[in-house]
Design a protein around this motif. Structure first.
Motif, PDB file in Angstrom:
ATOM      1  N   GLU A  23      24.560  54.571  45.152  1.00  0.00           N
ATOM      2  CA  GLU A  23      24.044  54.519  43.782  1.00  0.00           C
ATOM      3  C   GLU A  23      22.575  54.149  43.822  1.00  0.00           C
ATOM      4  OE1 GLU A  23      24.586  50.447  41.620  1.00  0.00           O
ATOM      5  OE2 GLU A  23      26.541  50.905  42.490  1.00  0.00           O
ATOM      6  N   GLN A  24      21.909  54.372  42.700  1.00  0.00           N
ATOM      7  CA  GLN A  24      20.517  53.938  42.575  1.00  0.00           C
ATOM      8  C   GLN A  24      20.506  52.431  42.340  1.00  0.00           C
ATOM      9  OE1 GLN A  24      17.388  55.729  42.634  1.00  0.00           O
ATOM     10  NE2 GLN A  24      18.721  57.181  43.675  1.00  0.00           N
ATOM     11  N   LEU A  28      15.961  52.722  44.643  1.00  0.00           N
ATOM     12  CA  LEU A  28      16.265  53.532  45.824  1.00  0.00           C
ATOM     13  C   LEU A  28      17.727  53.944  45.819  1.00  0.00           C
ATOM     14  CD1 LEU A  28      14.527  51.396  48.610  1.00  0.00           C
ATOM     15  CD2 LEU A  28      13.735  53.590  47.747  1.00  0.00           C
ATOM     16  N   SER A  29      18.019  55.079  46.469  1.00  0.00           N
ATOM     17  CA  SER A  29      19.409  55.401  46.763  1.00  0.00           C
ATOM     18  C   SER A  29      19.912  54.375  47.774  1.00  0.00           C
ATOM     19  CB  SER A  29      19.526  56.801  47.365  1.00  0.00           C
ATOM     20  OG  SER A  29      19.278  57.768  46.396  1.00  0.00           O
ATOM     21  N   CYS A  30      21.044  53.758  47.486  1.00  0.00           N
ATOM     22  CA  CYS A  30      21.570  52.712  48.363  1.00  0.00           C
ATOM     23  C   CYS A  30      23.054  52.947  48.621  1.00  0.00           C
ATOM     24  CB  CYS A  30      21.418  51.327  47.723  1.00  0.00           C
ATOM     25  SG  CYS A  30      19.709  50.806  47.481  1.00  0.00           S
ATOM     26  N   TYR A  77      13.845  57.759  52.296  1.00  0.00           N
ATOM     27  CA  TYR A  77      13.733  58.739  51.212  1.00  0.00           C
ATOM     28  C   TYR A  77      14.299  60.109  51.591  1.00  0.00           C
ATOM     29  CZ  TYR A  77      10.798  55.341  48.804  1.00  0.00           C
ATOM     30  OH  TYR A  77      10.339  54.211  48.175  1.00  0.00           O
TER      31      TYR A  77
END
Length: 239
Positions: A23-24, A28-30, A77
């Motif tokens: 999830e964001q 960041l995407s995590c 990223y």
């Protein structure tokens, strides 16, 4: 600059691996695992192959099972290092992925953890990620740090840490050879008020904690020993 060991045994990346979810979080995407109600969080900072590596996510799940809320951001990223891209060797790739940028990117993630009620944060960094985590340990943003087969970490970095710091090194490591890790140990031992733990694992090479062959029982055993040392450190200081 980083040697070939940084790149050995690349994992087969899988965006769907692990029992957590993506999830964001903090911009960041995590990859996130563990109870969202836990007040104790662990930030995992990957090596150059990023957060979709199955062994890395398996470790995140293991840390979550110990009662921590685990966040493993995609600090790269969506652009992990690809060893067979001849036009983009590691010295070129790393110019786009400086550890200083990684450190800056941790700040909104840490703020997001605090705003959801987390009261203590530990961080573990692997290879490239260890440099990011040592910067966190120097700035006091976290309560405890673990550096696993670190890359680019200097004596001055270790001199600057302000929180309990563990270093898990490999006997076969050009990035942090045992002689350098022993100097880390001397510095940590001499630091007043900052607990340190240093261990050099015999017979293993740089990257062994997350780039082991799951079919190799000996490699798995060495990796799991390091994982337990890491969990023991966090259980002691992130509370």
């Amino acid at each position: 600059m980083s040697g070939p060991q940084c790149c050995e045994h690349p994992p087969s990346l899988n965006p769907n691996c692990g029992s957590g979810h993506v999830e964001q979080f903090g911009g960041l995407s995590c990859y996130i695992a563990g109870s969202p109600h836990s007040k104790l969080a662990i930030l995992l900072v990957s090596d150059i192959y990023g957060y979709e590596a199955p062994n890395f996510r398996k470790l995140a799940d293991k840390v979550a099972a110990a009662g921590f809320y685990v966040v493993a951001p995609d600090f790269l990223y969506g652009d992990p290092y690809v060893p067979d891209k001849a036009e983009r060797p590691l010295p070129v790739w790393i110019k786009d992925h400086g550890m200083d940028k990684g450190f800056e990117d941790t700040k909104p993630v840490i703020e997001a953890l605090k705003s959801k009620g987390v009261s203590a944060i530990g961080a573990a960094g692997f290879c490239w990620g260890a440099k990011v985590v040592v910067e966190l340990a120097k700035s006091g943003y976290i309560q405890a740090a673990v550096l696993l087969h670190p890359s680019f970490v200097s004596l001055d970095d270790i001199k600057g840490v302000k929180v309990p710091t563990a270093v898990l090194g490999a006997e076969i490591d050009q990035m942090s050879p045992p002689a350098l890790v022993k100097q880390f140990e001397e510095i940590l031992t001499a630091k007043p008020g900052v607990d340190g733990f240093v261990k050099i694992f015999p017979g293993v090479a740089h990257g062994w904690t997350v780039r082991y062959n799951a079919e190799d029982a000996g490699a798995v055993k060495c990796a799991e020993e390091a994982h337990q040392d890491m969990l023991g450190w966090f259980s002691k200081y992130v509370k």
